[in-house]
Design a protein around this motif. Structure first.
Motif, PDB file in Angstrom:
ATOM      1  N   GLU A   1       0.910  -1.133   0.075  1.00  0.00           N
ATOM      2  CA  GLU A   1      -0.132  -0.031  -0.019  1.00  0.00           C
ATOM      3  C   GLU A   1       0.758   1.266   0.013  1.00  0.00           C
TER       4      GLU A   1
ATOM      5  N   ARG B   1      -8.834  -2.291   1.162  1.00  0.00           N
ATOM      6  CA  ARG B   1      -7.338  -2.038   0.572  1.00  0.00           C
ATOM      7  C   ARG B   1      -6.626  -3.430   0.545  1.00  0.00           C
TER       8      ARG B   1
ATOM      9  N   THR C   1      -8.003   0.281  -3.203  1.00  0.00           N
ATOM     10  CA  THR C   1      -6.488   0.409  -3.981  1.00  0.00           C
ATOM     11  C   THR C   1      -6.708   0.300  -5.592  1.00  0.00           C
TER      12      THR C   1
END
Ligand code: F6R
Length: 238
Positions: A117, A150, A182
């Motif tokens: 991430e 995410r 994401t």
């Protein structure tokens, strides 16, 4: 959303490669998101051929892969790491240090997902290449995924495990995947779909309720989404 209807898999792959090459020529240091599976194989083959003819240059390209089985060693033939090097990265002049994949061998998956991430936040994805599952998954965001999700560890559905396993090569029941959110943070998304088994997924992408039952429906509001669907995949569209 722009929907491009094409005849068959070959035409889908050709149209997709034209779009991808067009984006690559606009920005030499483009950041791309890569899917695996059967759908993008024709596209990757076209990109390799274009590279060999000198029509495209990967030297400045950076890439992030969507997902990886967990646990999975990189050198396992079933890994998406192996897939990418076999079908694209190993056949063009992309720099090894410029490609990033989720590590299915990581002991601490939370740390691995956080690393990913952070890396994507630092270099946002300009162009995400997606396929779609028959159950509407994007990446491995199976039914029930949240729009806010995410990168994380997920359980794969029985259907996905069955579809992705060969007779002697069963795939793991879990995977690390970029989340829906994401994926949505990519500046441009191109989604490819071929074959009538994808028609329900494509139909839920284009119309109807937006919900986690069909994760692909979350893409509908994206500001720059191109869908390339062949006759079978688009057969429920008007
Ligand atoms: C692959 C991925 C999956 C596939 C989907 C379709 O990295 O994230 O969402 O795109 O399962 O797979 P194929 O193309 O094999 O039908």
């Amino acid at each position: 959303m722009k929907v491009i209807r094409v005849k068959d898999y070959g035409e889908m792959s050709r149209v997709a490669s034209e779009i991808v090459i067009g984006e690559m020529s606009k920005k030499k240091n483009i950041v791309m998101g890569f899917a695996t599976g059967r759908t993008p194989l024709g596209l990757y083959g076209n990109l390799v051929r274009a590279y060999k003819k000198g029509k495209v240059d990967f030297s400045g390209v950076r890439g992030f892969n969507l997902d990886e089985y967990y646990p999975m060693k990189k050198d396992d033939k079933r890994s998406y790491f192996s897939y990418m090097f076999r079908n694209l990265f190993g056949r063009v002049n992309i720099k090894r240090s410029n490609v990033s994949l989720l590590d299915g061998g990581a002991r601490d998956w939370k740390k691995e997902c956080a690393r990913y991430e952070k890396a994507i936040k630092k270099r946002p994805i300009d162009l995400m290449i997606l396929g779609v599952g028959v159950n509407g998954h994007i990446g491995f965001n199976e039914p029930g995924s949240l729009k806010t999700s995410r990168t994380r560890l997920v359980d794969l559905s029985v259907e996905t495990i069955k579809r992705n396993s060969g007779v002697f090569r069963k795939v793991p029941a879990r995977a690390l995947t970029m989340g829906v959110n994401t994926i949505l943070s990519s500046k441009k998304i191109i989604l490819l779909a071929s074959g009538k088994e994808k028609r329900d997924a494509v139909s839920h992408l284009v119309s109807g309720k937006i919900s986690g039952e069909w994760s692909v429906s979350f893409l509908r509001g994206h500001k720059d989404l191109v869908v390339v669907a062949d006759e079978g995949a688009g057969s429920l569209l008007g």
